[in-house]
Motif scaffolding. Structure first.
Motif, mmCIF file in Angstrom:
data_model
loop_
_atom_site.group_PDB
_atom_site.id
_atom_site.type_symbol
_atom_site.label_atom_id
_atom_site.label_comp_id
_atom_site.label_asym_id
_atom_site.label_seq_id
_atom_site.Cartn_x
_atom_site.Cartn_y
_atom_site.Cartn_z
ATOM 1 N N GLN E 116 0.870 -1.121 0.075
ATOM 2 C CA GLN E 116 0.057 0.006 -0.154
ATOM 3 C C GLN E 116 0.773 1.318 -0.035
ATOM 4 N N GLY E 144 -3.758 1.540 -5.158
ATOM 5 C CA GLY E 144 -4.576 0.199 -4.545
ATOM 6 C C GLY E 144 -4.915 -0.801 -5.300
ATOM 7 N N ASP E 146 -7.361 -1.379 -7.046
ATOM 8 C CA ASP E 146 -8.803 -1.978 -6.997
ATOM 9 C C ASP E 146 -9.570 -0.964 -7.699
ATOM 10 N N GLY E 323 0.985 -8.211 -3.633
ATOM 11 C CA GLY E 323 0.351 -7.518 -2.452
ATOM 12 C C GLY E 323 -0.447 -6.335 -3.301
ATOM 13 N N VAL E 324 -0.422 -5.750 -4.301
ATOM 14 C CA VAL E 324 -0.819 -4.645 -5.009
ATOM 15 C C VAL E 324 -2.294 -4.999 -5.258
ATOM 16 N N SER E 325 -2.695 -6.141 -5.241
ATOM 17 C CA SER E 325 -3.981 -6.759 -5.519
ATOM 18 C C SER E 325 -4.043 -6.835 -7.059
ATOM 19 N N GLY E 358 -4.057 -7.517 -0.016
ATOM 20 C CA GLY E 358 -4.093 -6.171 -0.752
ATOM 21 C C GLY E 358 -5.212 -5.545 -0.738
ATOM 22 N N VAL E 359 -6.399 -6.269 -1.228
ATOM 23 C CA VAL E 359 -7.792 -5.647 -1.316
ATOM 24 C C VAL E 359 -8.318 -4.886 -0.130
ATOM 25 N N SER E 362 -5.877 -2.044 0.912
ATOM 26 C CA SER E 362 -6.193 -0.823 0.043
ATOM 27 C C SER E 362 -7.510 -0.145 0.654
HETATM 28 NA NA NA Z 1 -4.952 -3.264 -3.277
#
Ligand code: NA
Ligand code: NA
Ligand code: NA
Lengths: 374, 118, 374, 118, 374, 118
Positions: E116, E144, E146, E323-325, E358-359, E362
């Motif tokens: 994040q 994020g 997302d 991890g960034v989703s 990650g979701v 964020s």
């Molecule tokens: Na994310």
């Protein structure tokens, strides 16, 4: 005792009118036609039951009626009055329609254009009967034989006649098997009705993917007023054909389309309260609507004969009747009339081309009228 | 808490229960009446069914037409029918538009039997 | 550092209250009952989780809370406050319910009428406790044992108590297996509980199609205030039975019903913010609700015994308890209590008749109250 | 009813029909053009297909990876694959999120083959 | 002739601009990437077609455009501007996501926290470029990865940049297979990329049921601003895992999720009218977005290496990128990069843990920014 | 661009990352704790399962009752059960209303076995 009196006064018996009774009978007739005669049941069952709901008499002020502020029916009716049910229905229709009949025989598209004469014929008739121009245009669109297109345009140009226009459009769509055959027979010779057409050519997946994008850009550039309807129709079709968004297309043509169909049919039916619906104007609208269907059918059939003058590869003029859309009933009418003359002649696949082209044609016409009169 | 309110409550309770009973009694009566009529209709039906068993079409007219037309095209093009696709329940419902879908869908299957590009 | 302070002040810890903690525990209890005890999970899971969402403490002004203007939860909650979730749920319920149990044994319908005494008993009790009439009526409807009907009426007559009324209605519906058996045993003799009833008679497709139309017209004419709820219920049922609109019925009872159920349960739960929900009034409402369920059960059972006085073809009075609706739990209760006395006695098919009749009865009662007090 | 209105009606009718025809003629033309191009592409395609028949993977890469990883874990843990679940059509669609679902779903099946608690 | 002139003036040709043409080309590019390259088709097809719809030129005043009052597109766009599409999408996502990867290897969750940093890096960059704080926060959330979270926060903090932020977020999510691999290779040694991790441990049904409830309470107490998003995400997941609400979960992850996805994608695309979208600011936003993805990827990878310093049970740092989703693409990227070094090394199951974490991360970050800046 | 803004940006970044880490650390901790408890529960479960395998009912009570009642009616009316319809997954979910649906649906099947009109 006061309370009892009040309650009875608020009740049906205290507010009964012949008009309501008449409309209830009409609603029951719709249900009969839909359930026993199988006339467009997915439209007529919701509309028919909606007519019953809309014509139970009651005292105003309970927040029940579709025209009362804060009522649930009124809330659901907004999808009609604000005109957002029709484009959403077109989204589902696009996700359901296979345009390859058009792609494999493009010249038949023009029959779908010719049939739109019914719209402008009725428009002119309405002007002649003294309607002002926007109202006349909204009435004319009945000739497009597309419920959603009719509701969309009427909600913008003639909200006060929306109910009558919608009911007329759906009624006549259900009645094409009654309206069209005599007109076809009147305008065609036995020989013409026996014409056999070449079987359709195959259509590649690529063509099916490119079509909705190309067709949208072309038609929207010509008639931006149709962006909303055509955008949704072709978007839905791209979801279907792209091959990578099948789950979205599935939802669009099933749960999504069904939900909107239920709400649209029910509220359109419920909007026919006798006090507003049973007027001389409504009668005029129904007469003009019938005329527009007749003119549209004639337009399609005669244009097919005209094309035969210039082309060696003859078209069976019967399929011209499918140009009015009312998908797929008018295409089935074409098949049935053709089969009368020659049971081994199958024109339905060819009739589907003007049939779906007619949907696009009506949307374009609606766009022009919206742009010119809004 | 004054008496008017309570008497009003009593009154509305009586009216309410009254209307509920009247309403459901009407429904009960209507059902009983309908059953009577139904008995007769059913007699007619049973005979009808007998006839139907022999006559009744098992697929709707459009589909029939389409299969026929499919067959016709096959013959015309000297091809064999590879398969006839069963309707899915969702599609199967007599939706005008899904019928279209089916109509043209099946049509295109028919077409796609023909050798590419001819 | 300012920012950090502000942030903590806006956070949960900065706004914690015992009330919130209590409600969170209540929400967890709902989830436990739903998931482990299988008490009405389709209602209690959304409501329970909604209670958690509604009771996380936070500083106002972020546009998060269900009562804050412009918040997403507030937007979704409109379906409850404007009262349009309940009729849409009735549409799905109608598309799911088979009324043939009623059609094959019409006299049992009256048990569904008798049980509505619970509504008016609670109404009277509420007046006695000092509620004004509209509020008393909204509280009384808890005795109808129908979540949607209760929410619909409360949204019109007592918006400020909507949360408490809805939670009470759903809680007691989930608790019928606990509430009803002792009352049944108290009011019936062993011999009565062993009565066997004739198996149901067959019902033709035609009857099933005619029923929703006829029943709607009769009940709506008697109680127009119930048009919205009964119209949707019977419309959904016609979609199911007509035989020509199966795809609409499919959607109505699946995707459509589920979506509304999720949103209604979640928002009703989230509306129980401790600061508004934990009041003496709420406690009164819960007490009255419990009483109304008891009275309704007794009403159904005793009326069955009354009918036995005048009829030779005896009714097993146990099934009277099913008249409160809370479909189908109270019908299952009837079956279980009957099986205690005689494991080979199957009354559930008979119990379904008053069970679904009770739904119609409560809607009629709600219509009367709406007409008299709105 | 005055003449202006009617003449206006006539005018709008002409424009309207004109635009409808122009629009659909453009579509007709575009389709015809596309067919031309398509013919050529198809030729290329037919050869491609031939190749594809031998080469083309029958499941998407993720699934492949997952099955492989499943297999690997099996071997690592000395277990046999009890079953490989077929995708449901709904899930099967290439939805990013349903793929996740599938990914982790299958993963957990693999895991759940291993004796509990070790 | 007047009418014809007016009509042409209202038409596309009368209002054509280079900007519109450019955007239409962009829309076609989106469709190409989605359909031929299979880049996130469920998002890019609706967005791409929406871009076409939004950039057909027309005269204002017809009530067509998404920014015109009373237009259908504008009505559907409210789900974006009022921010209620994103939470509903999270509901469906929750009903679709299996968190057992996280449950079986909890320490990997921290990688989802570390990534994040991309959000706050971009936020700082935006401040440095002169955006004011709320706008900078909305731009930062692109990191994020997302879509729903980005749209939700942007609709609250920077409505005027919503279109650019949403398009940037979705574009880069589709491009992770291009953006991430070089960064991963740059920051890791060959030996690190070959690290094998222990297979995941089994997860009991009970854990899966408890998780959404516990995780919601913990995260919502810490960051109440995230209640709406996290509440819906974990509620959907509870519907999936409870085992007693399967039919609700089914609807939530299919018909419900698909419908919202269609409408969100289409309207976000249609909101990119050239006149509003093609601005220097949009370019800045896209640059910052790309940077934020790069920073986020680096953050995840480097934190994995940091954890390896303190733990004997080594983590393959490749999975840090997940991890960034951008679920599940970045997890697939991790697998592909790992397979390059050792085709028999399967890290995707481990990568799913930071991926879904990650979701949540964020959403928490969005909650903090909302609380601090709203 | 002034320093206040940047320092504010720094501050909010620190708080933000801090909260994200604290939040996810709490989740991590909770999961680890839950796993501990779960181990014990599972032991109990495994024994339970063993018992369950012999005892567990494969259809819910209502359905059971209904089938029984169906059977009973059959016997009463001296008819044979022609079929027992399997629940569809959609209906199968324990929805109060779908159970009704099922209940009455099956009931009517039972009924419809009986000769018409008696
Ligand atoms: Na994310
Ligand atoms: Na048409
Ligand atoms: Na009731």
């Amino acid at each position: 005792m006061e309370t009892l009196k009040d309650f009875l006064a608020a009740g049906a018996l205290g507010n009964l009118s012949w008009g309501n009774l008449g409309m209830i009978v009409a609603g029951l007739l719709f249900l009969y036609l839909a359930i026993r005669k199988d006339y467009e049941p997915l439209l007529l069952v919701p509309i028919g039951f909606g007519i019953l709901i809309g014509n139970i008499p009651y005292a105003a002020g309970m927040g029940i009626g579709i025209y009362e502020p804060g009522s649930v029916l009124g809330f659901l009716y907004q999808g009609v009055t604000l005109g957002w049910y029709p484009p959403l229905i077109f989204l589902g229709i696009g996700a359901m329609t296979d345009f390859s009949c058009m792609l494999s025989n493009p010249r038949l598209i023009l029959l779908g254009a010719a049939a739109q004469i019914g719209i402008f014929g009725a428009l002119w008739g309405a002007l002649w009967l003294g309607f002002d121009t926007p109202h006349a245009a909204a009435i004319g669109i009945i000739g497009g034989a597309d419920g959603p297109t009719a509701i969309f345009l009427a909600s913008k140009l003639a909200p006060e006649y929306l109910g009558a226009i919608a009911i007329a459009a759906y009624s006549y769509m259900a009645l094409v098997p009654v309206i069209q055959p005599p007109i076809i027979r009147l305008l065609t010779t036995r020989a013409e009705r026996r014409i056999r057409m070449k079987p359709n050519r195959p259509v590649s997946k690529r063509m099916r993917i490119l079509f909705p994008v190309v067709a949208f850009l072309l038609t929207a550039f010509i008639a931006p007023g149709a962006i909303t309807l055509l955008g949704m129709l072709f978007f839905g079709n791209l979801l279907k054909e792209s091959g990578v968004t099948e789950r979205l297309a599935q939802t669009a043509r099933n749960a999504f389309l069904d939900s909107i169909t239920i709400l649209l049919g029910l509220t359109v039916g419920a909007s026919t309260q006798a006090s507003r619906f049973l007027t001389p104007t409504s009668i005029k609208i129904f007469v003009l609507g019938a005329a527009s269907f007749a003119v549209a059918t004639a337009g399609g059939v005669l244009f097919a004969k005209l094309m035969n003058v210039f082309s060696s590869d003859k078209i069976n003029p019967i399929i011209g009747c499918a140009g009015v859309s009312a998908v797929p009933d008018s295409a089935r009418v074409a098949q049935l009339v053709a089969a009368e003359e020659d049971p081994t002649n199958f024109v339905i696949m060819h009739a589907m081309a003007p049939n779906v082209a007619g949907v696009i044609g009506s949307a374009i016409a609606a766009g022009v009228l919206l742009a010119a009169l809004r | 808490m004054d008496n008017d309110t309570l008497s009003f409550g009593l009154e509305i309770s009586l009216i309410g229960m009254g209307v509920v009973f009247v309403g459901l009694l009407l429904v009960t009566g209507a059902i009983t009446l309908m059953r009577r009529l139904d008995e007769r209709w059913q007699a007619a039906e049973r005979q009808g069914e007998a006839a139907a068993l022999t006559a009744a079409p098992t697929i709707d007219s459009t589909t029939l037409v389409l299969l026929a037309s499919a067959a016709a095209t096959m013959v015309a093009g000297r091809h064999r029918i590879r398969f006839v696709r069963r309707m899915l329940p969702g599609e199967g419902a007599a939706s005008a538009w899904s019928v279209t879908g089916r109509a043209v869908l099946q049509g295109s299957h028919v077409m796609s039997q023909r050798p590419r590009g001819n």
